[in-house]
Write an enzyme that holds these catalytic residues in place. Structure first.
Site, mmCIF file in Angstrom:
data_model
loop_
_atom_site.group_PDB
_atom_site.id
_atom_site.type_symbol
_atom_site.label_atom_id
_atom_site.label_comp_id
_atom_site.label_asym_id
_atom_site.label_seq_id
_atom_site.Cartn_x
_atom_site.Cartn_y
_atom_site.Cartn_z
ATOM 1 N N HIS A 155 49.367 46.266 42.286
ATOM 2 C CA HIS A 155 48.774 47.212 41.128
ATOM 3 C C HIS A 155 48.271 48.455 41.687
ATOM 4 C CE1 HIS A 155 45.280 44.775 41.886
ATOM 5 N NE2 HIS A 155 44.674 45.928 41.481
ATOM 6 N N HIS A 202 46.676 42.570 35.306
ATOM 7 C CA HIS A 202 47.100 43.839 35.264
ATOM 8 C C HIS A 202 48.075 44.138 36.274
ATOM 9 C CE1 HIS A 202 44.105 43.910 38.340
ATOM 10 N NE2 HIS A 202 43.928 45.441 38.430
ATOM 11 N N HIS A 217 42.698 53.205 43.676
ATOM 12 C CA HIS A 217 43.161 52.471 44.863
ATOM 13 C C HIS A 217 44.611 51.634 44.636
ATOM 14 C CE1 HIS A 217 41.611 49.168 42.339
ATOM 15 N NE2 HIS A 217 42.542 48.275 42.900
ATOM 16 N N HIS A 249 35.901 39.857 41.323
ATOM 17 C CA HIS A 249 35.921 40.540 40.286
ATOM 18 C C HIS A 249 35.618 39.529 38.965
ATOM 19 C CE1 HIS A 249 36.975 44.468 41.788
ATOM 20 N NE2 HIS A 249 38.353 44.006 42.160
ATOM 21 N N TYR A 258 37.759 45.678 49.216
ATOM 22 C CA TYR A 258 38.165 46.978 48.880
ATOM 23 C C TYR A 258 37.780 47.767 50.353
ATOM 24 C CZ TYR A 258 39.002 46.680 44.200
ATOM 25 O OH TYR A 258 39.447 46.278 42.963
ATOM 26 N N GLU A 268 43.110 47.796 48.620
ATOM 27 C CA GLU A 268 42.671 46.580 47.985
ATOM 28 C C GLU A 268 43.538 45.304 48.489
ATOM 29 O OE1 GLU A 268 40.959 43.902 44.334
ATOM 30 O OE2 GLU A 268 42.604 45.283 44.043
#
Length: 311
Positions: A155, A202, A217, A249, A258, A268
């Site tokens: 993503h 996501h 990112h 997260h 990261y 990431e």
């Protein structure tokens, strides 16, 4: 879920300041496979378990950031179906002929309300993951999985203006779900929106920024949290600048690191996260829990994570 429209994030084109050191980072260190260099000097990469020819494009430039992101759709008819809907939303659509982008069919290009250039395409040559499709087994030959052990491009998180309008485009035109969002506890303004076209938490996300077209990112999937620690060891070994991690997260629940490429673009690597379905309710976070939403193991808000973007 039947994936028959927008399938996945298929390509991210990144600007880098020095191609030689960038190739060392993305290829030698991270372990992506270099598949070609075009006549203009752009360098193309894929992760080992991606079947399409490439997913990352590097272009040497005077400033870092992202040139465009491209989503793969199910078939050519899907491009035909989506174009009038994009135009009806109020965006201009540019046609790009097949072959203009290497190993790729025709594309539609437009600028999102957030200020980012996005493309849609239905065809890209498939070169496979070295396992074949008949009795493929579970592991490729030694050396195919290397570096950070990246499975695939996963993503991107983009910063810009008009993120509510951008999210509406993705939901109403492209059929994405709003999986999670972060809002200001007082004003209820959207600060970050997470959108899925799959069973992932996501496939793209947008964070509110005062300047359009910013790049936060690009993210790559690892097999396990053990691989996250392996990547952390290599990041330390090669003295790659770290922003945050290893951590986890609250948003998406992924185990994450990261770090920055030599040009200052944030990368990431992560593993995990929950399974999303179309009937999963949108998860809402507010700024009273900003630390836990961003990094749930130490609950510390990182100003660099919120404010450092390229583009």
């Amino acid at each position: 879920m039947s994936l028959r429209s927008v399938l996945r994030l298929g390509e991210v084109a990144i600007r880098v300041l020095d191609m030689k050191v960038s190739k060392r980072h993305y290829g030698d260190r991270m372990g992506l496979h270099e598949v070609m260099t075009d006549a203009d000097g752009r360098v193309y990469y894929k992760a080992w378990d991606e079947h399409d020819h490439h997913s990352i494009v590097l272009r040497e430039a005077d400033a870092p950031g992202m040139d465009y992101l491209a989503f793969k759709v199910f078939d050519d008819q899907t491009l035909n179906d989506l174009e009038p809907k994009i135009r009806a939303f109020g965006l201009e659509v540019r046609h790009i002929e097949a072959g203009v982008y290497p190993k790729s069919g025709r594309r539609l290009q437009f600028t999102l309300p957030s200020g980012h250039v996005m493309q849609l395409y239905a065809h890209k040559d498939q070169t496979g993951n070295t396992l074949g499709t008949l009795n493929p087994g579970v592991l490729p030959d030694e050396g195919v999985i290397r570096g950070f052990r990246i499975n695939r491009l996963d993503h991107a998180l983009l910063g810009g203006v008009n993120i509510d309008e951008t999210a509406r485009l993705f939901m109403e035109v492209f059929g994405f779900d709003l999986s999670e969002k972060l809002i200001d506890a007082d004003s209820k303004q959207s600060l970050a929106l997470f959108l899925s076209c799959s069973t992932k938490p996501h496939d793209v996300a947008f964070v509110l920024q005062p300047t359009p077209g910013r790049f936060h990112h690009v993210s790559f999937l690892l097999e396990s949290t053990h691989d996250v620690i392996h990547a952390a060891d290599l990041i330390g070994k090669y003295r790659i600048p770290v922003d945050v991690g290893p951590n986890r997260h609250g948003v998406t629940r992924g185990a994450t690191i990261y770090f920055f490429d030599p040009s200052g673009n944030r990368n990431e690597v992560f593993s995990g996260g929950y399974v999303h379905y179309p009937d999963t309710p949108t998860l809402v976070w507010d700024t009273t829990e900003l630390g836990h939403a961003t990094f749930a193991q130490d609950n510390i808000v990182r100003e660099s994570f919120l404010n450092v973007l390229t583009g």
